[in-house]
Design a protein around this motif. Structure first.
Motif, PDB file in Angstrom:
ATOM      1  N   VAL A  39       0.756  -1.436   0.153  1.00  0.00           N
ATOM      2  CA  VAL A  39       0.249   0.075   0.015  1.00  0.00           C
ATOM      3  C   VAL A  39       0.795   1.009  -0.081  1.00  0.00           C
ATOM      4  CG1 VAL A  39      -1.617   1.307   1.253  1.00  0.00           C
ATOM      5  CG2 VAL A  39      -1.775  -1.276   1.278  1.00  0.00           C
ATOM      6  N   PRO A  40       0.733   2.107  -0.947  1.00  0.00           N
ATOM      7  CA  PRO A  40       1.440   3.502  -1.022  1.00  0.00           C
ATOM      8  C   PRO A  40       1.321   4.290   0.369  1.00  0.00           C
ATOM      9  CG  PRO A  40      -0.103   3.531  -2.637  1.00  0.00           C
ATOM     10  CD  PRO A  40      -0.299   2.140  -1.841  1.00  0.00           C
ATOM     11  N   GLY A  41       2.352   4.979   0.512  1.00  0.00           N
ATOM     12  CA  GLY A  41       2.341   5.490   1.782  1.00  0.00           C
ATOM     13  C   GLY A  41       1.582   7.165   1.444  1.00  0.00           C
ATOM     14  N   PRO A  42       1.295   8.173   2.450  1.00  0.00           N
ATOM     15  CA  PRO A  42       0.803   9.156   2.363  1.00  0.00           C
ATOM     16  C   PRO A  42       1.607  10.329   1.202  1.00  0.00           C
ATOM     17  CG  PRO A  42       0.792   8.956   4.582  1.00  0.00           C
ATOM     18  CD  PRO A  42       1.596   7.796   3.942  1.00  0.00           C
ATOM     19  N   GLU A  43       3.071  10.191   1.210  1.00  0.00           N
ATOM     20  CA  GLU A  43       3.771  11.083   0.619  1.00  0.00           C
ATOM     21  C   GLU A  43       3.654  10.438  -1.148  1.00  0.00           C
ATOM     22  OE1 GLU A  43       5.489  13.695   1.311  1.00  0.00           O
ATOM     23  OE2 GLU A  43       4.384  13.672   3.339  1.00  0.00           O
ATOM     24  N   GLN A  44       3.513   9.280  -1.279  1.00  0.00           N
ATOM     25  CA  GLN A  44       3.478   8.542  -2.403  1.00  0.00           C
ATOM     26  C   GLN A  44       2.143   9.109  -3.043  1.00  0.00           C
ATOM     27  OE1 GLN A  44       4.363   4.578  -3.007  1.00  0.00           O
ATOM     28  NE2 GLN A  44       4.812   4.828  -5.041  1.00  0.00           N
ATOM     29  N   LYS A  46       0.379  11.593  -2.158  1.00  0.00           N
ATOM     30  CA  LYS A  46       0.580  12.934  -2.424  1.00  0.00           C
ATOM     31  C   LYS A  46       1.105  13.307  -3.885  1.00  0.00           C
ATOM     32  CE  LYS A  46       0.152  14.840   2.064  1.00  0.00           C
ATOM     33  NZ  LYS A  46       0.918  15.413   2.963  1.00  0.00           N
ATOM     34  N   LEU A  47       2.110  12.621  -4.369  1.00  0.00           N
ATOM     35  CA  LEU A  47       2.861  12.646  -5.395  1.00  0.00           C
ATOM     36  C   LEU A  47       1.796  12.099  -6.708  1.00  0.00           C
ATOM     37  CD1 LEU A  47       6.391  11.611  -4.829  1.00  0.00           C
ATOM     38  CD2 LEU A  47       5.528  13.951  -5.282  1.00  0.00           C
ATOM     39  N   GLN A  48       1.271  11.012  -6.412  1.00  0.00           N
ATOM     40  CA  GLN A  48       0.432  10.543  -7.678  1.00  0.00           C
ATOM     41  C   GLN A  48      -0.732  11.559  -7.834  1.00  0.00           C
ATOM     42  OE1 GLN A  48      -0.729   6.725  -6.048  1.00  0.00           O
ATOM     43  NE2 GLN A  48       1.224   5.500  -6.780  1.00  0.00           N
ATOM     44  N   ASN A  53      -3.572  15.068 -11.126  1.00  0.00           N
ATOM     45  CA  ASN A  53      -4.174  16.464 -11.153  1.00  0.00           C
ATOM     46  C   ASN A  53      -3.365  17.475 -12.353  1.00  0.00           C
ATOM     47  OD1 ASN A  53      -5.749  18.644 -10.452  1.00  0.00           O
ATOM     48  ND2 ASN A  53      -4.383  19.574  -9.174  1.00  0.00           N
ATOM     49  N   GLU A  54      -2.049  17.308 -12.543  1.00  0.00           N
ATOM     50  CA  GLU A  54      -1.522  18.242 -13.670  1.00  0.00           C
ATOM     51  C   GLU A  54      -1.807  17.439 -15.154  1.00  0.00           C
ATOM     52  OE1 GLU A  54       2.907  18.605 -15.194  1.00  0.00           O
ATOM     53  OE2 GLU A  54       2.697  18.415 -13.008  1.00  0.00           O
ATOM     54  N   LYS A  55      -1.946  16.113 -15.118  1.00  0.00           N
ATOM     55  CA  LYS A  55      -2.692  15.671 -16.230  1.00  0.00           C
ATOM     56  C   LYS A  55      -3.853  16.030 -16.680  1.00  0.00           C
ATOM     57  CE  LYS A  55       0.034  11.297 -16.331  1.00  0.00           C
ATOM     58  NZ  LYS A  55       0.255   9.848 -16.274  1.00  0.00           N
ATOM     59  N   TYR A  56      -4.702  15.762 -15.607  1.00  0.00           N
ATOM     60  CA  TYR A  56      -6.191  16.473 -15.758  1.00  0.00           C
ATOM     61  C   TYR A  56      -6.214  17.938 -16.454  1.00  0.00           C
ATOM     62  CZ  TYR A  56     -10.597  18.324 -14.538  1.00  0.00           C
ATOM     63  OH  TYR A  56     -11.802  18.735 -14.711  1.00  0.00           O
ATOM     64  N   LEU A  57      -5.397  18.885 -15.633  1.00  0.00           N
ATOM     65  CA  LEU A  57      -5.339  20.283 -15.984  1.00  0.00           C
ATOM     66  C   LEU A  57      -5.045  20.398 -17.460  1.00  0.00           C
ATOM     67  CD1 LEU A  57      -4.315  21.828 -12.817  1.00  0.00           C
ATOM     68  CD2 LEU A  57      -6.492  21.984 -13.614  1.00  0.00           C
TER      69      LEU A  57
END
Length: 186
Positions: A39-44, A46-48, A53-57
């Motif tokens: 399971v990815p951690g909170p920092e990972q 956030k990066l994802q 979000n950048e891809k969506y924008l």
């Protein structure tokens, strides 16, 4: 139903949970390492999220640009859709100018040539006259301006006041016609 509701309340249990429920040796926050738990951690996360979000924008901006470009292209196409037709009509105007400037005795012949040219241009753009006289009255093609007694059967077009036109398969102007109401009884 209540069993299913209780299952939803309980968080899923991980294989490597210790007594305190921290999940692994990393402690309660985790560092984002997914090797032990999967399971990815909170920092990972956030990066994802930032990446998605950048891809969506970017995708949203691309779509907005596409929409504006197609709208602009459509507006331009509509605005200049009859350009060829207009250029063809300018030829007719030129011929009218020449006919008006010529000898009045030759004007009739010039007008007949212009009429022929004009009808050819209309036909090349799919605009054809509606033949009405002698046909049965059809409200989708004809507009009755008068009903007159005649030797023709009732509902037959006997005279054309103003010619109608069709563009391809669509009537663009109904013919204004006189319709027979049959013989007048005495």
């Amino acid at each position: 139903m209540s069993d299913m509701h209780e299952e939803l309340k309980d968080p899923p249990k991980m294989e490597n949970q210790d007594i305190n429920g921290s999940g692994s040796d990393e402690g309660p926050g985790g560092s984002g390492d997914t090797r032990e738990t999967g399971v990815p951690g909170p920092e990972q996360l956030k990066l994802q999220l930032a990446e998605m979000n950048e891809k969506y924008l970017r995708l949203l901006a691309d779509f907005e640009n596409y929409r504006k470009r197609t709208e602009r292209d459509l507006t331009t196409s509509i605005r200049y859709a009859i350009e060829k037709f207009a250029v063809d009509l300018i030829d007719v105007i030129d011929n009218f100018d020449r006919a008006l400037a010529s000898d009045p005795s030759a004007a009739r012949e010039g007008l007949e040539q212009i009429n022929k040219l004009f009808r050819t241009i209309l036909a090349s753009h799919g605009i054809t006259p509606i033949e009405s006289v002698g046909t049965k009255f059809d409200p989708s093609e004809h507009e009755a301006v008068v009903c007159i007694p005649s030797d023709k059967g009732e509902g037959i077009v006997v005279d054309e006041v103003c010619r109608g036109y069709r563009m391809h398969d669509r009537v663009i102007r109904c013919a204004k016609v006189a319709v027979s109401k049959g013989r007048e009884s005495e």
